[in-house]
Every structure is written in structure tokens, then in C-alpha cells.
Design an enzyme around this catalytic site. Structure first.
Site, short mmCIF file in Angstrom:
data_model
loop_
_atom_site.label_atom_id
_atom_site.label_comp_id
_atom_site.label_asym_id
_atom_site.label_seq_id
_atom_site.Cartn_x
_atom_site.Cartn_y
_atom_site.Cartn_z
N CYS A 112 38.97 4.41 51.78
CA CYS A 112 39.93 3.63 50.99
C CYS A 112 41.34 4.21 51.03
CB CYS A 112 39.46 3.53 49.54
SG CYS A 112 37.88 2.70 49.40
N HIS A 251 45.39 1.89 44.68
CA HIS A 251 44.22 1.32 45.34
C HIS A 251 43.42 0.56 44.29
CE1 HIS A 251 40.51 0.73 47.36
NE2 HIS A 251 39.87 1.72 46.74
N ASN A 281 37.26 -4.57 45.52
CA ASN A 281 37.74 -3.38 46.25
C ASN A 281 37.72 -3.70 47.75
OD1 ASN A 281 38.02 -0.93 47.54
ND2 ASN A 281 36.66 0.18 46.15
N1 COA Z 1 24.69 -5.66 36.76
C1 COA Z 1 23.98 -5.36 35.66
N2 COA Z 1 23.56 -4.11 35.41
C2 COA Z 1 23.87 -3.14 36.28
C3 COA Z 1 24.59 -3.40 37.46
C4 COA Z 1 25.00 -4.73 37.68
N3 COA Z 1 25.71 -5.07 38.78
N4 COA Z 1 24.75 -2.25 38.13
C5 COA Z 1 24.14 -1.30 37.42
N5 COA Z 1 23.59 -1.84 36.29
C6 COA Z 1 22.84 -1.17 35.25
C7 COA Z 1 22.21 0.12 35.73
O1 COA Z 1 20.97 -0.13 36.38
C8 COA Z 1 22.04 0.87 34.44
O2 COA Z 1 20.90 0.38 33.76
P1 COA Z 1 19.93 1.37 32.93
O3 COA Z 1 20.78 1.95 31.86
O4 COA Z 1 18.87 0.44 32.48
O5 COA Z 1 19.49 2.38 33.94
C9 COA Z 1 23.27 0.48 33.62
O6 COA Z 1 23.74 -0.76 34.21
C10 COA Z 1 24.38 1.50 33.68
O7 COA Z 1 24.54 1.89 35.03
P2 COA Z 1 25.64 2.91 35.48
O8 COA Z 1 25.60 3.07 36.97
O9 COA Z 1 25.53 4.14 34.66
O10 COA Z 1 26.94 2.07 35.06
P3 COA Z 1 28.42 2.53 34.93
O11 COA Z 1 28.90 2.31 33.56
O12 COA Z 1 28.67 3.88 35.54
O13 COA Z 1 29.15 1.45 35.86
C11 COA Z 1 30.10 1.33 38.05
C12 COA Z 1 28.83 1.38 37.24
C13 COA Z 1 29.74 1.32 39.53
C14 COA Z 1 30.86 0.06 37.71
C15 COA Z 1 30.98 2.57 37.71
O14 COA Z 1 30.22 3.74 37.82
C16 COA Z 1 32.19 2.69 38.58
O15 COA Z 1 33.11 1.93 38.47
N6 COA Z 1 32.23 3.70 39.50
C17 COA Z 1 33.30 3.82 40.46
C18 COA Z 1 32.97 2.96 41.66
C19 COA Z 1 34.12 2.80 42.63
O16 COA Z 1 35.17 2.37 42.25
N7 COA Z 1 33.88 3.14 43.91
C20 COA Z 1 34.81 3.00 44.95
C21 COA Z 1 35.87 4.05 44.88
S1 COA Z 1 37.00 3.85 46.19
#
Ligand code: COA
Length: 324
Positions: A112, A251, A281
């Protein structure tokens, strides 16, 4: 200073994939996606809309704005990690599409952060040779690198391309300074396999395709901290404070990452350009797409100070200051 952006362009596929569409593909819902990421829709390439084709259309628009013909270009650099072939590069296909017969062309991959690394590279080329005309593109079709059964990742990414044409101008405008970083020790928090790079048994390897894998929470924490520290260090080095920034173009990874970064930096929300809700993204394409939209909306005035920052797989991250 002197590496000036003289034209911007972008190209997004027509097909829109909404959060409601995603509800049909994986177990998720619009409210979860919007509240956790800020994304409502993303664009998806149709057949025939390979990375180089989006890149070429974005480039044509940037060249038109710059008033430069493709056959005047000396160099084409494409930042991408989703070219339709490993060889030749996406940049060589763009060169062919544009008819940029004089230009040499190659790709860079910094995930990215590719466009930001590219800006630094172009700045150095132009300072070494003031006559060059350079096309820098960020282009991705991450829909082809997404596991559409993995709800942790498939909701995040989208396709698109953005391009800038750059020339040397004897002014105080252009790239002011960059502060770039990588940490390969953290590769396994955000990565994408490719075909194996060793084959000791001399067999015909299967290539089952590849997709992005990610530890979302860890990426989130590092992204905020890393971009904040790159920006604070850069501003201090250039003896600027955050109030002197006219527009920040980060970004477009995720609205929660951006909100946290914005509040830690203390920059006014209205000075931050955000379009992640529309495109998700788009990796290396996100900054040049946003830059082109900001430019065409008239948000960039001569001499404005722009702050651009990114974070991505590698990890790679950094911040760059530009005077428009
Ligand atoms: N829809 C519904 N539920 C979802 C889901 C979706 N698309 N994706 C994950 N979940 C669930 C998980 O299974 C988990 O359930 P559980 O508590 O029963 O296990 C719960 O939601 C929380 O998951 P978690 O991964 O801890 O969520 P989070 O609050 O960390 O949010 C992201 C997930 C990916 C949105 C977040 O971590 C994030 O933004 N990370 C950065 C990603 C990014 O920008 N990457 C590129 C960088 S260049």
C-alpha cells in the site's frame, strides 16, 4: 524541491460492490462493515479490466491534464502488487497501451506504500535529470487477490488506478521531503503468497492462485503508531507544525485507522481527504486516486502544503510533504 505534479488522473471500474452485495457472499452485514471500516462500496474489475488497462486510462487522463503526449515520456513507474503477469511488468503493458515509445518502464512493489515510495524515487530522478518527464501510477485489482470466503479481508479491498505526471520546475513547489520506513520482521501480519520461489524437486509446480492474509487487530495498532511517528518526525525535521498543513491525503485503509491518526495528530477533520467509503482500500492506488479527486474538486491551491502518508504490507510506511 522541484519535482512537481503537473497532471493527475484516475480510473475506477464501473461495477460497484455494496456491503449488501457482500451479505450474499459471506456472513456479514452492512452495519458491521460500515462501523468497523467506514466502507460502503468498492469497485470491482470486470473481465478485460486488467490492472494495466485501469492504469493506462488513469495515465491518459493525467497526460491530458498535463498537456504532455505519451511519446514525450521518458519513464513510467507503476506501483502495484496485482499485475496480471509477473513478467513483463505492468509498466511495460502501460507503455505499449499508451504508445510511450521513448519511455523505459518498470514496476515497484511496496504494497500500500508503493505510490509514496514512487514519489520519492521520481523526486530523485528529477533532481538528477531536470529534463525528464515521468509518469507515476498506483494501480491494483485486489479483487483478484482476495479470498471471497474470508470475511476478515474480503470486505476491505477494491480495484482502481491513479496516475500523476511529474516534471522538474525551478520553483519552491513539488516534493519537499519524505520519511520512509520498512520492517520486514513483521511480514507475517499482512501478506500474500505467490508462486513458490524454489523448486528443489524440479517438479511442475501447481499455482493455485494467491490471496491476502492479515492479522487485522495487529495491523490496526501498528498502522496508527507508525504513520503518526513518521509524520511527527517529518514535520519536526522540516520545522513545520500540523497547523501549516493545508490538506492531508492519507492512504485510504480504513476510517477507524484514519480517525485515530487524525485525532492523535490534532489536524482539523476538514483538512483530511477521505473517500474510503466509496472505494475501500485500493492499496497503492488509493493515494493517487484521492489526489486526483481532490485536484479535480478544486481542493488543491497553488502553494498549498500537502501531507501524504501510508502504511502497508512489509511492513512499509511513511509520510511525504508536497508543496502544490
Ligand atoms: N462481518 C461480521 N463480523 C465479522 C467480520 C465481518 N466482515 N469480520 C470479522 N467479524 C467478526 C469476527 O469473527 C469476530 O467475531 P467473534 O468475536 O465472534 O470472534 C468479531 O467480528 C471481531 O473481530 P475482529 O477481527 O477482532 O474485529 P476488529 O474490531 O479488529 O475489526 C478489522 C476487524 C479488520 C476491521 C480491523 O481489525 C481493522 O481495520 N484492521 C486493519 C485492517 C487494514 O486496514 N488493513 C490494511 C492496511 S494497509
Amino acid at each position: 524541491m522541484g519535482a512537481v505534479i503537473v497532471g493527475t488522473g484516475s480510473c475506477l471500474p464501473d461495477r460497484v460492490l455494496s456491503n449488501h452485495d457482500l451479505e450474499e457472499i459471506v456472513e456479514t452485514n452492512d452495519e458491521w462493515i460500515r462501523s468497523r471500516t467506514g466502507i460502503s462500496t468498492r469497485r470491482i474489475s470486470s473481465r478485460g479490466e486488467e490492472t494495466f488497462r485501469l492504469a493506462s486510462v488513469a495515465a491518459e487522463r493525467a497526460l491530458e491534464m498535463a498537456g504532455i503526449r505519451a511519446d514525450e515520456l521518458d519513464l513510467i513507474i507503476v506501483a502495484t502488487m496485482s499485475s496480471h503477469m509477473s513478467m513483463p511488468s505492468c509498466a511495460c503493458f502501460v507503455q505499449k497501451e499508451l504508445g510511450a515509445s521513448r519511455a523505459f518502464a518498470y514496476d515497484i512493489n511496496a504494497a500500500c506504500s508503493g505510490f509514496l515510495y514512487g514519489l520519492d524515487l521520481v523526486d530523485k530522478y528529477l533532481c538528477a535529470d531536470r529534463e525528464k518527464k515521468i509518469l507515476l501510477i498506483g494501480a491494483e485489482t485486489l479483487s483478484s487477490r482476495t479470498n471471497w470466503k474470508d470475511r476478515n479481508t474480503c470486505i476491505l479491498f477494491g480495484d482502481g488506478a491513479g496516475a500523476v505526471v511529474m516534471e522538474y520546475r525551478d520553483t519552491s513547489r513539488g516534493v519537499v521531503a519524505s520519511n520512509l520506513f520498512s520492517d520486514g520482521n513483521l511480514w507475517n501480519l499482512l501478506y500474500m503468497h505467490s508462486a513458490p520461489s524454489c523448486n528443489p524437486d524440479l517438479t511442475q509446480p501447481d499455482n493455485p492462485g494467491t490471496h491476502i492474509l492479515m492479522e487485522g487487530r495487529e495491523v490496526f495498532k501498528y498502522a496508527v503508531k507508525a504513520m503518526q511517528s513518521a509524520i511527527v518526525e517529518l514535520l519536526a525535521r522540516e520545522k513545520l507544525d500540523i497547523a501549516s498543513i493545508d490538506l492531508m491525503i492519507p492512504h485510504q485503509a480504513n476510517i477507524r485507522i484514519l480517525n485515530k491518526l487524525v485525532s492523535r495528530l490534532g489536524i482539523a477533520q476538514e483538512k483530511v481527504f477521505i473517500n474510503v467509503q466509496k472505494y475501500g482500500n485500493t492499496s497503492a492506488a488509493s493515494i493517487p486516486i484521492a489526489l486526483d479527486e481532490a485536484n479535480r474538486e478544486g481542493r488543491l491551491k497553488p502553494d498549498d502544503v500537502l501531507l501524504v502518508c501510508s502504511f502497508g504490507g512489509g511492513f512499509t510506511w511513511g509520510a511525504t510533504l508536497l508543496r502544490w
